[in-house]
Design a protein around this motif. Structure first.
Motif, PDB file in Angstrom:
ATOM      1  N   VAL A 292       0.822  -1.211   0.000  1.00 14.46           N
ATOM      2  CA  VAL A 292       0.000   0.000   0.000  1.00 14.46           C
ATOM      3  C   VAL A 292       0.857   1.263   0.000  1.00 14.46           C
TER       4      VAL A 292
ATOM      5  N   ASP B  43      -9.155   0.963   1.313  1.00 15.61           N
ATOM      6  CA  ASP B  43      -7.878   1.466   0.820  1.00 15.61           C
ATOM      7  C   ASP B  43      -7.396   0.623  -0.364  1.00 15.61           C
TER       8      ASP B  43
ATOM      9  N   ALA C 249      -0.831  14.428  -2.595  1.00 13.58           N
ATOM     10  CA  ALA C 249      -1.014  13.844  -3.920  1.00 13.58           C
ATOM     11  C   ALA C 249      -2.409  13.249  -3.938  1.00 13.58           C
ATOM     12  N   VAL C 250      -3.039  13.292  -5.099  1.00 13.62           N
ATOM     13  CA  VAL C 250      -4.332  12.624  -5.241  1.00 13.62           C
ATOM     14  C   VAL C 250      -4.295  11.768  -6.492  1.00 13.62           C
ATOM     15  N   GLN C 251      -4.920  10.612  -6.366  1.00  8.78           N
ATOM     16  CA  GLN C 251      -5.054   9.745  -7.527  1.00  8.78           C
ATOM     17  C   GLN C 251      -6.468   9.951  -8.064  1.00  8.78           C
TER      18      GLN C 251
ATOM     19  N   SER D 190      -8.483   9.270  -4.585  1.00  5.35           N
ATOM     20  CA  SER D 190      -7.745   8.799  -3.408  1.00  5.35           C
ATOM     21  C   SER D 190      -6.707   9.845  -3.059  1.00  5.35           C
ATOM     22  N   ARG D 191      -6.573  10.099  -1.773  1.00  2.00           N
ATOM     23  CA  ARG D 191      -5.627  11.126  -1.342  1.00  2.00           C
ATOM     24  C   ARG D 191      -4.463  10.487  -0.605  1.00  2.00           C
ATOM     25  N   SER D 192      -3.324  11.118  -0.739  1.00  2.00           N
ATOM     26  CA  SER D 192      -2.126  10.621  -0.057  1.00  2.00           C
ATOM     27  C   SER D 192      -2.224  10.852   1.439  1.00  2.00           C
TER      28      SER D 192
ATOM     29  N   MET E  98       0.611   6.474   1.519  1.00  3.96           N
ATOM     30  CA  MET E  98      -0.364   5.492   1.042  1.00  3.96           C
ATOM     31  C   MET E  98      -1.582   6.277   0.555  1.00  3.96           C
ATOM     32  N   TRP E  99      -2.496   5.588  -0.134  1.00  3.61           N
ATOM     33  CA  TRP E  99      -3.684   6.235  -0.683  1.00  3.61           C
ATOM     34  C   TRP E  99      -4.899   5.926   0.177  1.00  3.61           C
ATOM     35  N   ARG E 100      -5.650   6.962   0.494  1.00  6.85           N
ATOM     36  CA  ARG E 100      -6.913   6.810   1.204  1.00  6.85           C
ATOM     37  C   ARG E 100      -8.025   7.343   0.307  1.00  6.85           C
ATOM     38  N   PRO E 101      -8.904   6.486  -0.146  1.00  4.56           N
ATOM     39  CA  PRO E 101      -9.959   6.945  -1.057  1.00  4.56           C
ATOM     40  C   PRO E 101     -11.065   7.702  -0.330  1.00  4.56           C
TER      41      PRO E 101
END
Lengths: 177, 177, 177, 177
Positions: free
Chosen positions: A121, A163, C142-144, D148-150, D158-161
């Motif tokens: 992750v 996640d 950062a954002v995905q 998703s945000r860092s 990590m990414w948290r949507p």
């Protein structure tokens, strides 16, 4: 534990298991078993599992979970690199967490004949897993798994995402004689 | 075929299979088997599969795929509602496509003791599956599966998503005596 | 061009623009303008844009696109690091592509007072942008961005995802006297 | 409030705003303004906003938010259908929440000349918005926005949507003479 974001969720385990392509009686080594969510799924396939974690309390929690399901696995508590040496060969490997991913992947590449799957992750771990596997010549693919689950609301449902996890897949270089 | 977007992808199959919670020798009915991508995965678990599709050419393609893997399943070509009647009980059901989802779910609710899983990509099908299962009192959950796969590019990888699929899960009302 | 996956899609541009927080008359530098999809959006906010691309044909395509919309921007064709020097200060910067991201970010950190936004689809670029910004002490978030669009099918719609993009956001260190 | 999942997140607002294609001085009506997160973004474009919410406390909260930013909008507290009648024409409309979406969309179709954008998180609302717009002949597209945000973790991210949102876009039938 080692895997940030809590225990691996069932849908993510399902995808990782699919990539491992285990057959009954396959030998699979799990690096960073944590409390055993993935260990249980591995054992339920009929594979023979060697579960490794450097934290004795993780091993204990894993054993309790497996025992409650009437299953047993081999296990060892210690640093993965040292624990794997001499324990192979394996048909498959799953890495849920590791302090020294590069070294572990290098060893697994030689000890595993089939799929090597890393769940990650952290961005830096995803990057390191892909780069290391590519450098070793064992990288096959990576998939990003984004699952959203229904939550009842106002007589309908809305989606709540869990996640996202990256599943990085390599293939060990061990060839059976 | 019936399932828009082409054959079900392996990661989506893995998630759906996880929701079915099949045990070896379980009887599972598959409605809308298409060319058999899911049928093969069902059969590989050791479950006993009844595959249904209204298109004889789909059944033929499915049988060829299963045969190539050395596996066989029961099958019948026809409208699902008629084909299921009298063939139960089943431990699980998978619906990959159906013209009359409402009627089929109503029958499955009575013939299945365990999980009923519907894969859907059409918004109207997702909505209908959730609403129908809720009305039947058998709705458990739905998950949206969004998978992105690595593609090599410029010495690194980028992500290419596959079409998202909803996996809607119910639980049959059949209780064994 | 430099940005793999084709021109930046409108929804991704919208998110990136939101992160830039431009005010009318702000000066913004765009590194790797390609054929100008983002340049156009920047210019439409009323900001004053300096568009940079090392490929003269990209600059030409960008200018044609802007001209068709009745807009003009400053531009220069060349390596970004050299082109930025002495052209600041800027209120914001957008990096759509660059050969030497590390050097460019180092320069932008000193020349920009507000948001520095990098769009990236390559895993190695995402990783490098986060690491470099963190090292410079300018990383914010950062954002995905994962967008799926409706496609009509069978009287309803299904979702077709576009390639996910990471939007990495920093904040320049330039403080106005 | 009406919009489950809390206030609309900035990235989702950015995508919705992009779909509205507002020009300065455009008249836009917002149905279900809640505490004004979207209202503020609409007002910042230079558009003239009519904000509607059936809850006076929402209107009060929205006004406070706008006031803190030095902005003002027209507003009315009441059921949307009644509040819109006779207030048009509008160049655009945004619906963040409504009890009677079908009726509201029918009215907006006649009062709006440009984009009509509905944000929805409930499956039933997404379905209803698409079906109603299609029935009215005004449906253009829908996009699902998954951000998703860092989050910083262990020296990396990590990414948290955040909760996915559907943005459904139609085009009003009002044609200016």
């Amino acid at each position: 534990m080692e895997l940030p974001g809590g225990p691996t969720q069932e849908e993510v385990i399902a995808v990782a298991l699919g990539k491992l392509r285990l057959k009954p009686r396959d030998r699979v080594v799990e690096v960073g078993c944590g409390t055993g969510a993935v260990t249980l799924a591995l054992a339920q396939t009929g594979a023979r599992v060697l579960a490794i974690d450097r934290r004795p309390e993780a091993i204990a929690a894993m054993r309790e979970r497996l025992g409650a399901a009437g299953l047993t696995v081999d296990y060892v508590s210690g640093e993965a690199a040292a624990c794997i040496e001499g324990k192979g060969p394996f048909e498959a490997a799953f890495v849920g967490g590791s302090r020294d991913l590069g070294e572990v992947l290098g060893i697994l590449a030689e000890q595993v004949s089939g799929a090597i799957v890393v769940n990650a992750v952290l961005l830096s771990t995803v990057h390191a897993a892909v780069e290391t596997m590519t450098g070793l010549g064992i990288f096959k693919e990576a998939v990003q798994v984004q699952i959203s689950r229904s939550h009842p609301l106002a007589g309908s449902i809305m989606w709540r995402p869990i996640d996202p996890v990256c599943v990085i897949v390599g293939r060990g270089r061990l060839r059976c004689s």
